[in-house]
Design a protein around this motif. Structure first.
Motif, short mmCIF file in Angstrom:
data_model
loop_
_atom_site.label_atom_id
_atom_site.label_comp_id
_atom_site.label_asym_id
_atom_site.label_seq_id
_atom_site.Cartn_x
_atom_site.Cartn_y
_atom_site.Cartn_z
N ASP A 83 0.80 -1.22 0.00
CA ASP A 83 0.00 0.00 0.00
C ASP A 83 0.83 1.27 0.00
N SER A 84 2.06 1.19 0.55
CA SER A 84 2.82 2.42 0.73
C SER A 84 3.89 2.64 -0.33
N ALA A 85 4.51 1.58 -0.83
CA ALA A 85 5.68 1.77 -1.70
C ALA A 85 5.28 2.33 -3.05
N GLU A 86 6.15 3.17 -3.61
CA GLU A 86 5.91 3.75 -4.94
C GLU A 86 5.89 2.64 -5.99
N THR A 87 6.79 1.67 -5.88
CA THR A 87 6.77 0.52 -6.78
C THR A 87 7.24 -0.70 -6.02
N VAL A 88 6.75 -1.88 -6.40
CA VAL A 88 7.23 -3.12 -5.81
C VAL A 88 7.81 -4.02 -6.90
N TYR A 89 7.91 -3.48 -8.12
CA TYR A 89 8.33 -4.31 -9.25
C TYR A 89 9.85 -4.33 -9.44
N THR A 90 10.52 -3.29 -8.95
CA THR A 90 11.98 -3.27 -8.97
C THR A 90 12.42 -2.93 -7.55
N VAL A 115 23.76 -2.22 -3.58
CA VAL A 115 24.70 -3.18 -4.15
C VAL A 115 24.10 -3.92 -5.34
N GLY A 116 22.84 -3.62 -5.66
CA GLY A 116 22.22 -4.27 -6.81
C GLY A 116 20.74 -3.94 -6.88
N VAL A 117 20.07 -4.46 -7.91
CA VAL A 117 18.60 -4.39 -7.95
C VAL A 117 18.10 -5.77 -8.34
N VAL A 118 16.86 -6.05 -7.92
CA VAL A 118 16.25 -7.33 -8.30
C VAL A 118 14.80 -7.03 -8.69
N SER A 119 14.32 -7.71 -9.73
CA SER A 119 12.95 -7.46 -10.17
C SER A 119 12.01 -8.49 -9.56
N LEU A 120 10.77 -8.08 -9.41
CA LEU A 120 9.76 -9.00 -8.88
C LEU A 120 9.63 -10.21 -9.81
N ARG A 121 9.82 -9.97 -11.08
CA ARG A 121 9.78 -11.05 -12.07
C ARG A 121 10.85 -12.11 -11.75
N ASP A 122 12.07 -11.65 -11.43
CA ASP A 122 13.13 -12.59 -11.07
C ASP A 122 12.76 -13.35 -9.80
N LEU A 123 12.17 -12.63 -8.84
CA LEU A 123 11.80 -13.29 -7.58
C LEU A 123 10.77 -14.39 -7.84
N MET A 124 9.81 -14.09 -8.73
CA MET A 124 8.75 -15.06 -9.00
C MET A 124 9.26 -16.29 -9.73
N GLY A 125 10.37 -16.14 -10.44
CA GLY A 125 10.92 -17.27 -11.18
C GLY A 125 11.87 -18.11 -10.35
N ALA A 126 12.12 -17.69 -9.10
CA ALA A 126 13.13 -18.38 -8.28
C ALA A 126 12.45 -19.20 -7.19
N THR A 127 13.20 -20.12 -6.60
CA THR A 127 12.65 -20.90 -5.48
C THR A 127 12.64 -20.04 -4.22
N ASP A 128 11.79 -20.41 -3.26
CA ASP A 128 11.61 -19.62 -2.05
C ASP A 128 12.90 -19.41 -1.26
N GLY A 153 14.74 1.62 -20.40
CA GLY A 153 13.49 0.93 -20.05
C GLY A 153 13.51 0.38 -18.63
N LEU A 154 14.09 1.15 -17.69
CA LEU A 154 14.13 0.70 -16.29
C LEU A 154 12.80 1.06 -15.63
N LEU A 155 12.18 0.11 -14.96
CA LEU A 155 10.92 0.44 -14.28
C LEU A 155 11.18 1.37 -13.11
N ALA A 156 12.36 1.29 -12.52
CA ALA A 156 12.70 2.19 -11.42
C ALA A 156 14.21 2.31 -11.31
N LEU A 157 14.66 3.52 -10.97
CA LEU A 157 16.09 3.83 -10.86
C LEU A 157 16.37 4.21 -9.40
N PRO A 158 17.26 3.46 -8.71
CA PRO A 158 17.59 3.85 -7.32
C PRO A 158 18.35 5.16 -7.30
N VAL A 159 18.06 5.99 -6.30
CA VAL A 159 18.74 7.28 -6.15
C VAL A 159 19.52 7.25 -4.84
#
Lengths: 453, 453
Positions: free
Chosen positions: B167-174, B185-198, B230-236
């Motif tokens: 509810d609070s975060a601007e994006t949860v996809y990156t 130290v890096g970024v990870v996409s929700l897509r990558d998380l969904m494709g990985a084991t728990d 085409g980055l969904l989000a850029l860390p600042v």
């Protein structure tokens, strides 16, 4: 990339240019190795196409594909024509269908059939389908690789679909919801799915009144809507409301970047460049400018004829000649200002050709106000420095020229859009030239009336 | 929205304008009710600010907030000034921190403290923190509401974090990945998380070499990088590489839209409008143009002086006066073309002030080629129609003027950027005026030399 990195890329590009001119491939390769993919992309944008093709070949296979995908379509097109057939076929097969169509739009039509033959049946069908949509339509820019769900499916069932499409779908963050007839009835975001229980129904979660594009719609309009409303993806439907593709926001931004570049170029009377400025050969820079320059120069011969007609008046009162550049310059500037404002409003969808009377009324009033202001000043100054008859001519001319120029400048982009020409094509230089001739006629008619010559 | 819907909105706006002028609020409300939120937004963009404020008050509370959030910051600013304090305070409290800062940037500085006092302590701190970053920096445009993960966390642990911040975060996809010192130290996409084991570790899934922006960086540059890749989000990050915010691609597109509008306006010698064209009062249209028009007109008095200096020559050879508009027009066009191309390349980050010599060399050559071409034509035509001496003067002047104009036009944007002024401010009309005076001096010097007068 930070400014320091950009500085490094500029230096690396210069070094590689020198090494390649000495045929030192090993040296060039050593310069390339430590660079990141974005740095290589910037570097390629600073090199002539022959050098760029060699740099591309020096990259490892994985990096080469990443770099290629990040290049602008224009650069991709030039690069493909500089590479060998076998290299291109491999590359083409690995691209996404939408990127492939974008690239084909940059290549001579004769190349397309050969490249398409190198694809698998399925990929070929996806790509050919998109090529069937009109030029500049969103059908050629959308992605045909999407995941859908249905109102009667549960969250768990939808999540399973998403997991199955992680590698192929253009996006999994916004899912179009379709009925049995493949018609779009809503969209649901992955975020909403994650916040719901496993057995919740999509029909209860979805936004049932989503933004949608029709496949034949202008690509720029659809892209603008996507970014204006911050939609991560916009479903694209055919004439019977059936889902045929999806436009993601990053592709929308790419479309807008290209459209903005075209508008900026045409507003300045230049044909848009295919590649970056520094990588464009001088001959292409000349070609991008010469046609408009010639058209405008031919148009400007009108001013010679107008002045020729009034030569007797000019010879009698040489002082009139002194104000010619100032008067037509001011007219041109006023026309430019109006045209710039209206062209931008058209691009943003704030006005449309049907608003023609509103725009005309606003520009007549704006132009008149500006003319009155400048005219009073012109009257005072020219009257003081020369004589008050001359001041009156200058003042009246400024009022008339500013009113006409603002009106013409405001109408031109709307007229262009109405006849389906890019409004930016009737660019500022074009308006300037038109207003120049008109302004001179006004000037001399007023001069003859006031001075009685 | 489809063209039909836009047509409807235009008609609805006209109807509402009439109803409001008759104080028929019930009638206006009835017209508003069936419209969707995007339609109301378009409608507000067609109304003057007083009417817009009334329309806004007629909306139900939920719809009002949705509409407000979709308006441009300029319109939001005008609307806030037209609404009552209590209404504004409620609205302000419900906005996201980044939208709030954007709005404050559009309001008089005196308004900010009052609005900030109405916020909760936490919201106020978030907003004030952003206000501390420099104007035009990405620090003022990023969102401080992000979800992070760490390299040693598992996918399941990260997913739990995501679910807690839906509810609070601007994006949860990156998701930015940070170490114990909050350094990215890096970024990870929700897509990558969904494709990985728990039980997979984030450290093994993340992209360890992500694009990043520094908080003081120019907002446009950071936004351009976000859409270019085409980055969904850029860390600042701040000066010590610690994560302070995130720029999402939809906010990047919004920044670019505003920057493009400013560039387009300034390229045409207009101050950017705060609101849409149709909703801007005539007095503001006049104000957006009059300053530049006056500056340019004052600049153009230079041409009067130049011509005054050469009045004897002009009186002797009136034929010279006939070509004045054509010659300076061509010079202006050539200068505009160069300035347009270089300004756009600067905006896209393709060239930088350090490339000054490369640009100069390219523009001198391009201008010379164009001048040679036009000069030969001018020589032939003017030679045939008038006499070959005149043809020679015209031809030589065109070569010289085109070379000078292209060089000046190409240099101006770089000079502006070097002294940290918007390159588009030294706009095309500005260059035209400068080139006009220079061109006239060149013309008469060549004429005196060739004709021996």
């Amino acid at each position: 990339m930070t400014p320091t990195q950009l500085q490094n890329v500029a230096e690396a590009a210069d070094t590689i240019g020198q090494l390649l001119s000495q045929n030192d491939l090993a040296g060039a390769s050593a310069v390339l190795t430590p660079l990141t993919v974005p740095e290589v992309v910037e570097l390629v944008d600073r090199l002539g196409i022959e050098d760029a093709a060699i740099v591309y070949r020096l990259l490892t296979k994985g990096r080469a594909l990443e770099v290629f995908e990040a290049l602008s379509p224009g650069t991709q097109g030039d690069l493909v024509q500089a590479l060998r057939n076998a290299e291109v076929t491999t590359l083409f097969a690995e691209m996404d269908p939408d990127d492939r169509v974008w690239l084909l739009d940059e290549l001579p039509a004769s190349v397309a059939p050969r490249l398409l033959r190198g694809l698998t049946r399925q990929e070929r069908d996806l790509t050919s389908g998109m090529l069937g949509y009109p030029q500049d339509s969103i059908g050629r820019r959308m992605s045909p690789e999407f995941v859908t769900t249905h109102p009667q499916l549960t969250v768990a069932e939808t999540m399973a679909r998403v997991r199955g499409a992680l590698d192929s779908a253009e996006t999994v963050y916004t899912l179009p919801v379709t009925d049995r007839g493949r018609r779009v009835v809503g969209v649901v975001s992955l975020r909403d799915l994650m916040g719901a229980t496993d057995d919740a129904l999509i029909g209860d979660l979805m936004n049932g009144d989503p933004h949608i594009a029709v496949v034949s719609e202008d690509a720029e309009t659809a892209a603008r809507r996507t970014t204006d409303y911050g939609l991560l993806a916009l479903p694209v439907v055919d004439g019977e409301d059936r889902l045929v593709g999806i436009l993601t926001i990053d592709d929308a931004a790419r479309i807008l970047k290209q459209e903005e570049s075209e508008d900026a170029a045409r507003q300045g009377g230049v044909e848009p460049l295919r590649r970056s400025y520094l990588s464009t050969p001088i001959s292409r820079l000349v070609r991008s400018r010469v046609v408009w320059l010639l058209v405008l120069a031919v148009g400007a011969t009108l001013t010679v004829q107008v002045l020729d007609t009034f030569e007797a008046t000019l010879a009698q009162m040489t002082v009139l000649a002194l104000f010619v550049p100032l008067l037509i310059g001011t007219g041109g500037n006023t026309g430019n200002q109006a045209a710039t404002t209206v062209t931008r409003s058209l691009a943003l969808g704030e006005v449309a050709p049907r608003d023609v009377l509103k725009v005309l009324s606003r520009e007549v009033r704006t132009g008149f106000c500006l003319g009155l202001l400048l005219g009073l000043l012109g009257f005072a100054i020219a009257g003081l420095v020369y004589e008050w008859h001359v001041g009156l001519v200058i003042g009246l001319t400024l009022v008339a020229v500013c009113t006409v120029a603002a009106s013409v400048g405001g109408m031109m982009p709307l007229a262009a859009r109405a006849i389906r020409v890019d409004p930016a094509v009737f660019s500022n230089p074009f308006i300037t030239t038109f207003v120049d001739a008109t302004g001179l006629v006004i000037y001399f008619l007023i001069a003859k009336a006031v001075l009685g010559i």
